[in-house]
Every structure is written in structure tokens, then in C-alpha cells.
Design a protein around this motif. Structure first.
Motif, PDB file in Angstrom:
ATOM      1  N   MET A   1       0.739  -1.033  -0.035  1.00 28.75           N
ATOM      2  CA  MET A   1       0.403  -0.203   0.226  1.00 28.75           C
ATOM      3  C   MET A   1       1.377   1.160  -0.294  1.00 28.75           C
ATOM      4  SD  MET A   1      -3.454   0.426   2.459  1.00 28.75           S
ATOM      5  CE  MET A   1      -3.856  -1.020   2.368  1.00 28.75           C
ATOM      6  N   THR A   2       0.661   2.556  -0.485  1.00 29.36           N
ATOM      7  CA  THR A   2       1.310   3.390  -1.719  1.00 29.36           C
ATOM      8  C   THR A   2       0.340   4.648  -1.030  1.00 29.36           C
ATOM      9  OG1 THR A   2       1.073   3.893  -2.917  1.00 29.36           O
ATOM     10  CG2 THR A   2       2.987   2.286  -2.602  1.00 29.36           C
ATOM     11  N   GLU A   3       1.269   5.949  -0.605  1.00 28.64           N
ATOM     12  CA  GLU A   3       0.688   7.226  -0.299  1.00 28.64           C
ATOM     13  C   GLU A   3      -0.237   7.204  -1.541  1.00 28.64           C
ATOM     14  OE1 GLU A   3       0.298   9.574   1.899  1.00 28.64           O
ATOM     15  OE2 GLU A   3       1.887   8.810   3.054  1.00 28.64           O
ATOM     16  N   ALA A   4      -0.034   6.570  -3.096  1.00 25.90           N
ATOM     17  CA  ALA A   4      -0.801   7.389  -4.318  1.00 25.90           C
ATOM     18  C   ALA A   4      -1.366   6.650  -3.963  1.00 25.90           C
ATOM     19  CB  ALA A   4       1.243   7.241  -4.959  1.00 25.90           C
ATOM     20  N   GLY A   5      -1.253   5.083  -4.265  1.00 19.37           N
ATOM     21  CA  GLY A   5      -2.673   3.824  -3.890  1.00 19.37           C
ATOM     22  C   GLY A   5      -3.621   4.689  -3.342  1.00 19.37           C
ATOM     23  N   LEU A   6      -3.251   4.610  -2.199  1.00 16.75           N
ATOM     24  CA  LEU A   6      -4.790   5.450  -1.458  1.00 16.75           C
ATOM     25  C   LEU A   6      -4.426   7.046  -1.760  1.00 16.75           C
ATOM     26  CD1 LEU A   6      -2.218   5.001   2.211  1.00 16.75           C
ATOM     27  CD2 LEU A   6      -4.729   4.167   1.315  1.00 16.75           C
ATOM     28  N   GLN A   7      -4.552   8.229  -2.380  1.00 14.71           N
ATOM     29  CA  GLN A   7      -4.795   8.709  -2.383  1.00 14.71           C
ATOM     30  C   GLN A   7      -5.871   9.134  -3.861  1.00 14.71           C
ATOM     31  OE1 GLN A   7      -4.382  12.285  -1.665  1.00 14.71           O
ATOM     32  NE2 GLN A   7      -6.000  12.467  -2.662  1.00 14.71           N
ATOM     33  N   THR A   8      -5.349   7.551  -4.878  1.00 18.02           N
ATOM     34  CA  THR A   8      -6.089   7.162  -5.668  1.00 18.02           C
ATOM     35  C   THR A   8      -7.668   6.531  -5.409  1.00 18.02           C
ATOM     36  OG1 THR A   8      -4.528   6.916  -7.076  1.00 18.02           O
ATOM     37  CG2 THR A   8      -6.163   5.654  -8.290  1.00 18.02           C
ATOM     38  N   LEU A   9      -7.473   5.713  -4.851  1.00 15.98           N
ATOM     39  CA  LEU A   9      -8.639   5.372  -4.050  1.00 15.98           C
ATOM     40  C   LEU A   9     -10.006   6.657  -3.827  1.00 15.98           C
ATOM     41  CD1 LEU A   9     -10.575   3.408  -2.887  1.00 15.98           C
ATOM     42  CD2 LEU A   9      -9.332   2.944  -0.904  1.00 15.98           C
ATOM     43  N   VAL A  10      -8.980   7.302  -2.893  1.00 12.73           N
ATOM     44  CA  VAL A  10      -9.595   8.802  -2.239  1.00 12.73           C
ATOM     45  C   VAL A  10     -10.263   9.643  -3.297  1.00 12.73           C
ATOM     46  CG1 VAL A  10     -10.006  11.115  -0.736  1.00 12.73           C
ATOM     47  CG2 VAL A  10      -8.580   8.880   0.313  1.00 12.73           C
ATOM     48  N   ASP A  11      -9.308  10.359  -4.476  1.00 14.61           N
ATOM     49  CA  ASP A  11      -9.914  10.764  -5.735  1.00 14.61           C
ATOM     50  C   ASP A  11     -11.359   9.870  -6.154  1.00 14.61           C
ATOM     51  OD1 ASP A  11      -8.197  12.580  -5.076  1.00 14.61           O
ATOM     52  OD2 ASP A  11      -6.652  12.001  -6.638  1.00 14.61           O
ATOM     53  N   ALA A  12     -10.713   8.433  -7.020  1.00 10.94           N
ATOM     54  CA  ALA A  12     -12.126   7.768  -7.304  1.00 10.94           C
ATOM     55  C   ALA A  12     -13.202   7.124  -6.640  1.00 10.94           C
ATOM     56  CB  ALA A  12     -11.220   6.275  -8.030  1.00 10.94           C
ATOM     57  N   PHE A  13     -13.300   7.267  -5.442  1.00 10.99           N
ATOM     58  CA  PHE A  13     -13.875   7.043  -4.632  1.00 10.99           C
ATOM     59  C   PHE A  13     -15.062   8.413  -4.555  1.00 10.99           C
ATOM     60  CE2 PHE A  13     -15.958   7.245  -0.371  1.00 10.99           C
ATOM     61  CZ  PHE A  13     -17.274   6.492   0.223  1.00 10.99           C
ATOM     62  N   TYR A  14     -14.405   9.181  -3.944  1.00 10.43           N
ATOM     63  CA  TYR A  14     -14.686  10.496  -3.935  1.00 10.43           C
ATOM     64  C   TYR A  14     -16.142  10.939  -5.307  1.00 10.43           C
ATOM     65  CZ  TYR A  14     -14.780  10.694   0.736  1.00 10.43           C
ATOM     66  OH  TYR A  14     -15.096  10.441   2.570  1.00 10.43           O
ATOM     67  N   ALA A  15     -14.799  10.752  -6.204  1.00 11.33           N
ATOM     68  CA  ALA A  15     -16.255  11.510  -7.315  1.00 11.33           C
ATOM     69  C   ALA A  15     -17.364  10.108  -7.962  1.00 11.33           C
ATOM     70  CB  ALA A  15     -14.824  11.217  -8.780  1.00 11.33           C
ATOM     71  N   LYS A  16     -17.599   9.172  -7.326  1.00  6.47           N
ATOM     72  CA  LYS A  16     -18.360   8.657  -7.199  1.00  6.47           C
ATOM     73  C   LYS A  16     -19.308   9.740  -6.068  1.00  6.47           C
ATOM     74  CE  LYS A  16     -16.120   3.928  -8.343  1.00  6.47           C
ATOM     75  NZ  LYS A  16     -16.519   2.581  -7.707  1.00  6.47           N
ATOM     76  N   VAL A  17     -19.325   9.136  -4.739  1.00 10.68           N
ATOM     77  CA  VAL A  17     -19.886  10.067  -3.895  1.00 10.68           C
ATOM     78  C   VAL A  17     -20.605  11.055  -4.504  1.00 10.68           C
ATOM     79  CG1 VAL A  17     -19.605  10.941  -1.321  1.00 10.68           C
ATOM     80  CG2 VAL A  17     -18.612   9.335  -1.864  1.00 10.68           C
ATOM     81  N   ARG A  18     -19.522  11.897  -4.866  1.00  8.34           N
ATOM     82  CA  ARG A  18     -20.286  13.269  -5.545  1.00  8.34           C
ATOM     83  C   ARG A  18     -21.648  12.772  -6.736  1.00  8.34           C
ATOM     84  NH1 ARG A  18     -15.258  17.149  -6.775  1.00  8.34           N
ATOM     85  NH2 ARG A  18     -17.085  18.888  -6.877  1.00  8.34           N
ATOM     86  N   LEU A  19     -21.225  11.762  -7.165  1.00  6.98           N
ATOM     87  CA  LEU A  19     -22.377  11.603  -8.760  1.00  6.98           C
ATOM     88  C   LEU A  19     -24.175  10.920  -7.722  1.00  6.98           C
ATOM     89  CD1 LEU A  19     -20.281  10.456 -11.245  1.00  6.98           C
ATOM     90  CD2 LEU A  19     -21.286  12.522 -10.608  1.00  6.98           C
ATOM     91  N   ASP A  20     -23.649  10.461  -5.990  1.00  9.01           N
ATOM     92  CA  ASP A  20     -24.717   9.530  -5.506  1.00  9.01           C
ATOM     93  C   ASP A  20     -25.398   9.933  -5.506  1.00  9.01           C
ATOM     94  OD1 ASP A  20     -24.673   6.615  -4.057  1.00  9.01           O
ATOM     95  OD2 ASP A  20     -25.325   7.898  -2.694  1.00  9.01           O
ATOM     96  N   LEU A  90      -7.172  -1.589  -5.459  1.00  8.87           N
ATOM     97  CA  LEU A  90      -6.228  -1.227  -4.824  1.00  8.87           C
ATOM     98  C   LEU A  90      -6.070  -3.160  -5.286  1.00  8.87           C
ATOM     99  CD1 LEU A  90      -6.830   0.191  -1.155  1.00  8.87           C
ATOM    100  CD2 LEU A  90      -5.286   0.508  -3.136  1.00  8.87           C
ATOM    101  N   ALA A  91      -4.604  -3.128  -4.588  1.00 10.14           N
ATOM    102  CA  ALA A  91      -3.980  -5.135  -4.759  1.00 10.14           C
ATOM    103  C   ALA A  91      -5.500  -5.570  -4.088  1.00 10.14           C
ATOM    104  CB  ALA A  91      -3.187  -5.015  -4.232  1.00 10.14           C
ATOM    105  N   PRO A  92      -5.670  -7.236  -4.490  1.00 10.79           N
ATOM    106  CA  PRO A  92      -6.258  -7.799  -2.944  1.00 10.79           C
ATOM    107  C   PRO A  92      -6.020  -7.492  -1.585  1.00 10.79           C
ATOM    108  CG  PRO A  92      -6.926  -8.776  -4.990  1.00 10.79           C
ATOM    109  CD  PRO A  92      -5.508  -7.724  -5.202  1.00 10.79           C
ATOM    110  N   PRO A  93      -5.050  -7.616  -1.311  1.00 13.32           N
ATOM    111  CA  PRO A  93      -4.826  -7.836   0.619  1.00 13.32           C
ATOM    112  C   PRO A  93      -5.029  -6.345   0.648  1.00 13.32           C
ATOM    113  CG  PRO A  93      -3.096  -8.922  -0.727  1.00 13.32           C
ATOM    114  CD  PRO A  93      -3.705  -8.438  -1.974  1.00 13.32           C
ATOM    115  N   ASP A  94      -4.297  -4.990   0.429  1.00 10.40           N
ATOM    116  CA  ASP A  94      -4.039  -4.360   0.383  1.00 10.40           C
ATOM    117  C   ASP A  94      -6.351  -3.599   0.846  1.00 10.40           C
ATOM    118  OD1 ASP A  94      -1.977  -3.799   0.229  1.00 10.40           O
ATOM    119  OD2 ASP A  94      -1.557  -3.241  -1.236  1.00 10.40           O
ATOM    120  N   ALA A  95      -6.926  -4.293  -0.756  1.00  9.48           N
ATOM    121  CA  ALA A  95      -8.457  -3.775  -0.157  1.00  9.48           C
ATOM    122  C   ALA A  95      -9.211  -4.613   0.999  1.00  9.48           C
ATOM    123  CB  ALA A  95      -9.120  -4.038  -1.531  1.00  9.48           C
TER     124      ALA A  95
END
Length: 126
Positions: A1-20, A90-95
């Protein structure tokens, strides 16, 4: 798990949240500056998952300020989108690890927002 991977998750997640249709209006009301919010949430998850200490805030207080617009069932929807996005980014264990952590955090926030101990009533004389 990396900083970049976490930020990718956060950005993608909140893009969905904003449209929900359920969560979007709550976050739209609560967040004035999305780039700042995404950076703050990236720091939060970095602190939680990587113990980076980057997050300087109080998640309970932030949610309490929005409590009149948050319903308990919204946590389930939030977790549904979080699980989906974590598995996509994220990779399955990180997810699996971040999903487990999010589920515990959501439960803690629900308890902070909604759990109240009933005051004791008058006691019967013995």
C-alpha cells in the motif's frame, strides 16, 4: 500500500460519492473546497493505513457538524461504494485491509453520532 495508491482510491471514491443520489447532496452541502477535502482525506487514510501521522483533524467533530443531514443507513451506502472502489483500485490484500478498517471506523462514527445511554429513571424504594 502506498501514498499514491491511497490517493487514487480517495479520488475515485469521492468522484462516485459526488454523483451518488444518497450521499452526493450531503457531501455537496458539507464540502466547499473539493481539492482540499481530497487532500485531507488522503492524509487521513495515510495516517490510518501507513501510520504516517499526516492527518491533523477530528473525524468525529467533522461528522457531528453534519449530523442533522446524516442518517444511519447512509453509512451502509458509503461502505458499499468504498468496498467497490477499494477493490477496483487496490491489490486484493490492500483492499481487504482498508475495507476492514473503514468498516470499524464507520461503526465508531455511528456510535458517536447516534448512541446515547438513556438516563436512569427514578429507582424504586427497596
Amino acid at each position: 500500500m502506498t501514498e499514491a495508491g491511497l490517493q487514487t482510491l480517495v479520488d475515485a471514491f469521492y468522484a462516485k460519492v459526488r454523483l451518488d443520489p444518497v450521499l452526493g447532496p450531503v457531501f455537496g452541502r458539507a464540502v466547499d473546497d473539493w481539492p482540499e477535502h481530497l487532500e485531507k482525506l488522503g492524509a487521513f487514510w495515510s495516517s490510518v493505513m501507513l501510520t504516517s501521522g499526516r492527518y491533523k483533524g477530528n473525524p468525529v467533530a467533522a461528522h457531528m457538524r453534519q449530523a442533522k443531514w446524516i442518517e444511519p443507513a447512509m453509512f451502509d451506502r458509503w461502505l458499499e461504494l468504498w468496498r467497490e472502489t477499494a477493490r477496483e483500485t487496490l491489490a486484493p490484500p490492500d483492499a481487504a485491509a482498508i475495507i476492514e478498517k473503514a468498516e470499524r471506523i464507520a461503526e465508531s462514527l455511528k456510535l458517536a453520532l447516534y448512541f446515547r445511554i438513556a438516563p436512569e429513571g427514578p429507582r424504586a424504594a427497596a
